[in-house]
Design a protein around this motif. Structure first.
Motif, PDB file in Angstrom:
ATOM      1  N   ASN A 151       0.825  -1.214   0.000  1.00  0.00           N
ATOM      2  CA  ASN A 151       0.000   0.000   0.000  1.00  0.00           C
ATOM      3  C   ASN A 151       0.855   1.259   0.000  1.00  0.00           C
ATOM      4  O   ASN A 151       0.473   2.279  -0.574  1.00  0.00           O
ATOM      5  CB  ASN A 151      -0.939  -0.002   1.204  1.00  0.00           C
ATOM      6  CG  ASN A 151      -2.134  -0.920   1.007  1.00  0.00           C
ATOM      7  OD1 ASN A 151      -2.766  -0.907  -0.039  1.00  0.00           O
ATOM      8  ND2 ASN A 151      -2.434  -1.739   2.001  1.00  0.00           N
ATOM      9  N   SER A 152       2.017   1.187   0.645  1.00  0.00           N
ATOM     10  CA  SER A 152       2.909   2.345   0.690  1.00  0.00           C
ATOM     11  C   SER A 152       3.445   2.702  -0.690  1.00  0.00           C
ATOM     12  O   SER A 152       3.775   3.856  -0.955  1.00  0.00           O
ATOM     13  CB  SER A 152       4.081   2.070   1.638  1.00  0.00           C
ATOM     14  OG  SER A 152       3.623   1.852   2.955  1.00  0.00           O
ATOM     15  N   ARG A 153       3.529   1.714  -1.556  1.00  0.00           N
ATOM     16  CA  ARG A 153       4.038   1.951  -2.909  1.00  0.00           C
ATOM     17  C   ARG A 153       2.949   2.395  -3.878  1.00  0.00           C
ATOM     18  O   ARG A 153       3.229   2.767  -5.012  1.00  0.00           O
ATOM     19  CB  ARG A 153       4.695   0.674  -3.440  1.00  0.00           C
ATOM     20  CG  ARG A 153       5.993   0.326  -2.700  1.00  0.00           C
ATOM     21  CD  ARG A 153       6.495  -1.037  -3.127  1.00  0.00           C
ATOM     22  NE  ARG A 153       7.779  -1.350  -2.502  1.00  0.00           N
ATOM     23  CZ  ARG A 153       8.328  -2.558  -2.472  1.00  0.00           C
ATOM     24  NH1 ARG A 153       7.693  -3.582  -3.027  1.00  0.00           N
ATOM     25  NH2 ARG A 153       9.501  -2.764  -1.888  1.00  0.00           N
ATOM     26  N   SER A 154       1.725   2.335  -3.411  1.00  0.00           N
ATOM     27  CA  SER A 154       0.606   2.684  -4.284  1.00  0.00           C
ATOM     28  C   SER A 154       0.564   4.183  -4.550  1.00  0.00           C
ATOM     29  O   SER A 154       0.911   4.994  -3.692  1.00  0.00           O
ATOM     30  CB  SER A 154      -0.708   2.247  -3.632  1.00  0.00           C
ATOM     31  OG  SER A 154      -1.810   2.742  -4.350  1.00  0.00           O
ATOM     32  N   ARG A 155       0.154   4.538  -5.755  1.00  0.00           N
ATOM     33  CA  ARG A 155      -0.043   5.950  -6.093  1.00  0.00           C
ATOM     34  C   ARG A 155      -1.523   6.264  -6.268  1.00  0.00           C
ATOM     35  O   ARG A 155      -1.890   7.263  -6.885  1.00  0.00           O
ATOM     36  CB  ARG A 155       0.732   6.302  -7.355  1.00  0.00           C
ATOM     37  CG  ARG A 155       2.241   6.109  -7.188  1.00  0.00           C
ATOM     38  CD  ARG A 155       3.016   6.675  -8.331  1.00  0.00           C
ATOM     39  NE  ARG A 155       4.451   6.497  -8.143  1.00  0.00           N
ATOM     40  CZ  ARG A 155       5.386   6.981  -8.948  1.00  0.00           C
ATOM     41  NH1 ARG A 155       5.019   7.692 -10.007  1.00  0.00           N
ATOM     42  NH2 ARG A 155       6.658   6.769  -8.706  1.00  0.00           N
ATOM     43  N   ASP A 156      -2.339   5.406  -5.697  1.00  0.00           N
ATOM     44  CA  ASP A 156      -3.788   5.591  -5.768  1.00  0.00           C
ATOM     45  C   ASP A 156      -4.166   6.859  -5.011  1.00  0.00           C
ATOM     46  O   ASP A 156      -3.807   7.048  -3.846  1.00  0.00           O
ATOM     47  CB  ASP A 156      -4.470   4.372  -5.144  1.00  0.00           C
ATOM     48  CG  ASP A 156      -5.989   4.414  -5.298  1.00  0.00           C
ATOM     49  OD1 ASP A 156      -6.520   5.479  -5.671  1.00  0.00           O
ATOM     50  OD2 ASP A 156      -6.626   3.378  -5.043  1.00  0.00           O
ATOM     51  N   GLU A 157      -4.904   7.744  -5.670  1.00  0.00           N
ATOM     52  CA  GLU A 157      -5.292   8.999  -5.044  1.00  0.00           C
ATOM     53  C   GLU A 157      -6.121   8.762  -3.781  1.00  0.00           C
ATOM     54  O   GLU A 157      -6.123   9.578  -2.862  1.00  0.00           O
ATOM     55  CB  GLU A 157      -6.082   9.860  -6.032  1.00  0.00           C
ATOM     56  CG  GLU A 157      -6.377  11.261  -5.503  1.00  0.00           C
ATOM     57  CD  GLU A 157      -7.198  12.086  -6.478  1.00  0.00           C
ATOM     58  OE1 GLU A 157      -7.472  13.248  -6.157  1.00  0.00           O
ATOM     59  OE2 GLU A 157      -7.555  11.543  -7.541  1.00  0.00           O
ATOM     60  N   ALA A 158      -6.818   7.616  -3.718  1.00  0.00           N
ATOM     61  CA  ALA A 158      -7.629   7.305  -2.541  1.00  0.00           C
ATOM     62  C   ALA A 158      -6.778   7.118  -1.301  1.00  0.00           C
ATOM     63  O   ALA A 158      -7.285   7.184  -0.178  1.00  0.00           O
ATOM     64  CB  ALA A 158      -8.455   6.041  -2.799  1.00  0.00           C
ATOM     65  N   LEU A 159      -5.468   6.870  -1.474  1.00  0.00           N
ATOM     66  CA  LEU A 159      -4.559   6.717  -0.339  1.00  0.00           C
ATOM     67  C   LEU A 159      -3.708   7.951  -0.104  1.00  0.00           C
ATOM     68  O   LEU A 159      -3.061   8.061   0.946  1.00  0.00           O
ATOM     69  CB  LEU A 159      -3.629   5.516  -0.564  1.00  0.00           C
ATOM     70  CG  LEU A 159      -4.284   4.151  -0.691  1.00  0.00           C
ATOM     71  CD1 LEU A 159      -3.222   3.068  -0.826  1.00  0.00           C
ATOM     72  CD2 LEU A 159      -5.176   3.858   0.499  1.00  0.00           C
ATOM     73  N   LEU A 160      -3.683   8.859  -1.044  1.00  0.00           N
ATOM     74  CA  LEU A 160      -2.744   9.976  -0.967  1.00  0.00           C
ATOM     75  C   LEU A 160      -3.408  11.330  -0.744  1.00  0.00           C
ATOM     76  O   LEU A 160      -2.725  12.292  -0.392  1.00  0.00           O
ATOM     77  CB  LEU A 160      -1.910  10.031  -2.264  1.00  0.00           C
ATOM     78  CG  LEU A 160      -1.104   8.779  -2.593  1.00  0.00           C
ATOM     79  CD1 LEU A 160      -0.397   8.956  -3.930  1.00  0.00           C
ATOM     80  CD2 LEU A 160      -0.086   8.477  -1.504  1.00  0.00           C
ATOM     81  N   PRO A 362      -4.705   7.452   9.520  1.00  0.00           N
ATOM     82  CA  PRO A 362      -3.955   7.438   8.259  1.00  0.00           C
ATOM     83  C   PRO A 362      -4.544   6.457   7.251  1.00  0.00           C
ATOM     84  O   PRO A 362      -4.836   5.312   7.579  1.00  0.00           O
ATOM     85  CB  PRO A 362      -2.547   7.015   8.699  1.00  0.00           C
ATOM     86  CG  PRO A 362      -2.452   7.430  10.125  1.00  0.00           C
ATOM     87  CD  PRO A 362      -3.827   7.243  10.689  1.00  0.00           C
ATOM     88  N   LEU A 363      -4.703   6.922   6.016  1.00  0.00           N
ATOM     89  CA  LEU A 363      -5.334   6.096   4.995  1.00  0.00           C
ATOM     90  C   LEU A 363      -4.526   4.848   4.668  1.00  0.00           C
ATOM     91  O   LEU A 363      -5.085   3.798   4.344  1.00  0.00           O
ATOM     92  CB  LEU A 363      -5.555   6.923   3.731  1.00  0.00           C
ATOM     93  CG  LEU A 363      -6.692   7.960   3.805  1.00  0.00           C
ATOM     94  CD1 LEU A 363      -6.669   8.859   2.585  1.00  0.00           C
ATOM     95  CD2 LEU A 363      -8.043   7.266   3.932  1.00  0.00           C
ATOM     96  N   LEU A 364      -3.195   4.938   4.737  1.00  0.00           N
ATOM     97  CA  LEU A 364      -2.370   3.760   4.465  1.00  0.00           C
ATOM     98  C   LEU A 364      -2.669   2.644   5.458  1.00  0.00           C
ATOM     99  O   LEU A 364      -2.760   1.468   5.094  1.00  0.00           O
ATOM    100  CB  LEU A 364      -0.883   4.122   4.518  1.00  0.00           C
ATOM    101  CG  LEU A 364      -0.321   4.890   3.326  1.00  0.00           C
ATOM    102  CD1 LEU A 364       1.123   5.283   3.593  1.00  0.00           C
ATOM    103  CD2 LEU A 364      -0.407   4.034   2.060  1.00  0.00           C
ATOM    104  N   LEU A 365      -2.830   3.001   6.734  1.00  0.00           N
ATOM    105  CA  LEU A 365      -3.157   1.997   7.739  1.00  0.00           C
ATOM    106  C   LEU A 365      -4.568   1.460   7.527  1.00  0.00           C
ATOM    107  O   LEU A 365      -4.814   0.262   7.672  1.00  0.00           O
ATOM    108  CB  LEU A 365      -3.021   2.580   9.140  1.00  0.00           C
ATOM    109  CG  LEU A 365      -1.605   2.926   9.602  1.00  0.00           C
ATOM    110  CD1 LEU A 365      -1.626   3.471  11.027  1.00  0.00           C
ATOM    111  CD2 LEU A 365      -0.704   1.703   9.534  1.00  0.00           C
TER     112      LEU A 365
END
Length: 488
Positions: A151-160, A362-365
């Protein structure tokens, strides 16, 4: 004036061995002199060439320091007449002498209420018998880490980005889907609000649903964190009395409530389960009063005999119950991820409230928790923990009977991660807590959970986080504490 300035800068020097660049050293020294009044406003500073010669540094080093001071407004350049200290101090009086503590700036009334109601401290470096602490050694960290890294490597706007303050869309949907099977609650994803733990959920509920002076029925005894949240919101607490037999919902002294706080699946601290007739009566009271029920399901997933008792909200056909759950005890506490399931009419209001209070996790978590659940790891981990805690509870009760039977009574419970220890002798639990700490053991008394009536004294002992060897060590330390008290 310039000569006077030159004399006052004789104390300046630069440390050529320091890791701090020399221009920063010059800047910091001049800034300090100006702020402390050692260099007065309207004082002419040495030229950059002159100061560079005095300090034996390059002229560009001094220019860099002056440029920084100039950009921050400490000095000003006057064409043809040099560089002068800006008049920033002309309206500043001399520093006032420190005032006595009684005249110090005070907190707001709400702020004072908040700081006066903290959770009991946990002491590091000692054996920990505190309630509500889960086992972490058995947590599948390798699986969790791989999910988190992905998930940390994702560039999905939903996480960023700032997509939904009420939580990660996937996690909200997953909670809504799973809560029906695990706790008997039917809801949609837009009724799920993800926050930074159960205490944040209590704080949010109190702020959104309680006005100053509103009456809140608070379990007596009841959870200290809930009491603090409602008091901080300005509410008035009315004791909803609870004993090992149940809740006294017919108490004529109770006022008409705005909120009713309960822990029906495993009452804190007694561990009692609310009977079906009490649940239906409570829902009727809420409907007649126009009140909201706050259901804190802090240990609902941990039932060791039979299936978990369905949540109170599962019976709520009038949509009056705000349900609070958390992953802190089922996964790991440091995640600080909890959630609310709110009545449909409140979902938009709570979404907006989270955006103001900043209680979003945090969205990543959140995304990683979602993956952990959807891929089946959560169910496997929870099943393993139920078996482990059931075995540890049985072992713990036996050790208490063998080594502590002269002082306390501890009985097995069908649910929860802690057990109530009742004293056989008239001890004050604060004395036992202090004696235990001297033996290197951290325990919690139950008297702190009483808010309005004469408290019962005893201990709430968390056993879940310790293996058999650690439990024995803790039991023997508590035995030594009782023996110390008897000698004193």
């Amino acid at each position: 004036m310039a000569d006077h300035m030159r004399l006052s800068l004789d104390i300046m020097s630069v440390d050529r061995q320091s890791a701090e660049p020399m221009h920063r050293q010059i800047y910091s020294a001049l800034r300090r002199y100006i702020l402390e009044g050692q260099i007065q406003a309207q004082t002419l500073l040495p030229s950059t060439r002159s100061l560079a010669e005095d300090l034996k540094v390059g002229r560009n080093t001094v220019i860099a320091a002056y440029d920084q001071l100039l950009s921050e407004g400490f000095i000003e350049a006057r064409g043809g007449s040099g560089t002068w200290v800006a008049p920033i101090q002309q309206n500043r009086g001399a520093a006032a002498p420190s005032k006595p503590a009684c005249n110090a700036r005070r907190l707001s009334r709400r702020g004072q209420t908040i700081v006066n109601g903290p959770q009991p401290p946990r002491n590091a470096g000692v054996i920990n018998f505190h309630p509500g602490v889960p086992e972490t050694d058995s947590f599948p960290f390798s699986i969790w880490s791989s999910l988190l890294v992905r998930n940390s490597r994702s560039r999905d706007e939903a996480l960023l980005g700032y997509i939904s303050f009420a939580g990660h869309a996937g996690l909200r949907q997953t909670i809504a889907s799973n809560i029906s099977l695990s706790r008997g609650i039917n809801c949609t994803a837009d009724q799920v609000v993800v926050v930074t733990g159960a205490q944040a959920a209590l704080d949010l509920v109190a702020r959104v649903l309680a006005d100053e002076g509103d009456d809140v029925w608070m379990e007596e005894p009841g959870y200290l964190g809930a009491k603090s949240a409602f008091l901080a919101a300005g509410a008035q607490l009315a004791p909803l009395k609870v004993d090992r037999r149940g809740w006294n919902l017919s108490d004529p002294d109770l006022p008409s409530p705005r909120l009713i706080y309960v822990t029906p699946s495993c009452q804190w601290p007694f561990g009692t389960i609310m009977r079906i007739e009490e649940r239906l009566q409570l829902l009727d009271i809420a409907e007649r009063s126009g009140a909201w029920i706050v259901e804190d399901d802090y240990d609902g997933e941990y039932r060791f005999r039979g299936r978990p008792v369905p949540a109170l909200r599962g019976l709520d056909h009038t949509d009056r119950v705000v349900y609070i759950g958390s992953f802190g005890k089922t996964l790991i506490p440091a995640l600080r991820i909890g959630y609310l399931i709110v009545p449909r009419e409140l979902s938009e209001s709570f979404d907006r409230a989270v955006s103001i209070t900043g209680q979003f996790a945090p969205l990543l978590l959140q995304a990683t928790v979602n993956d952990f659940i959807k891929q089946g790891y959560f169910a496997t981990h929870l099943k393993r923990m139920r078996r482990l805690y059931a075995r540890r509870q049985a072992n713990f009760v036996k050790l208490c009977e063998d080594h502590l039977g002269d002082w306390i009574t501890v009985r097995e419970n069908d649910s929860g991660m802690q057990l109530l220890a009742s004293f056989r002798r008239p001890f004050k639990d604060s004395d036992v807590v202090a004696a235990a700490l001297r033996e290197g053991l951290d325990v919690q008394g139950i008297s702190i959970n009483y808010h309005s009536t004469e408290p019962e004294h005893g201990l709430l002992l968390g056993y879940a986080a310790m293996d058999d060897r650690q439990i024995l060590r803790a039991v023997l330390a508590l035995r030594a504490a009782f023996m110390r008290l008897e000698r004193s």
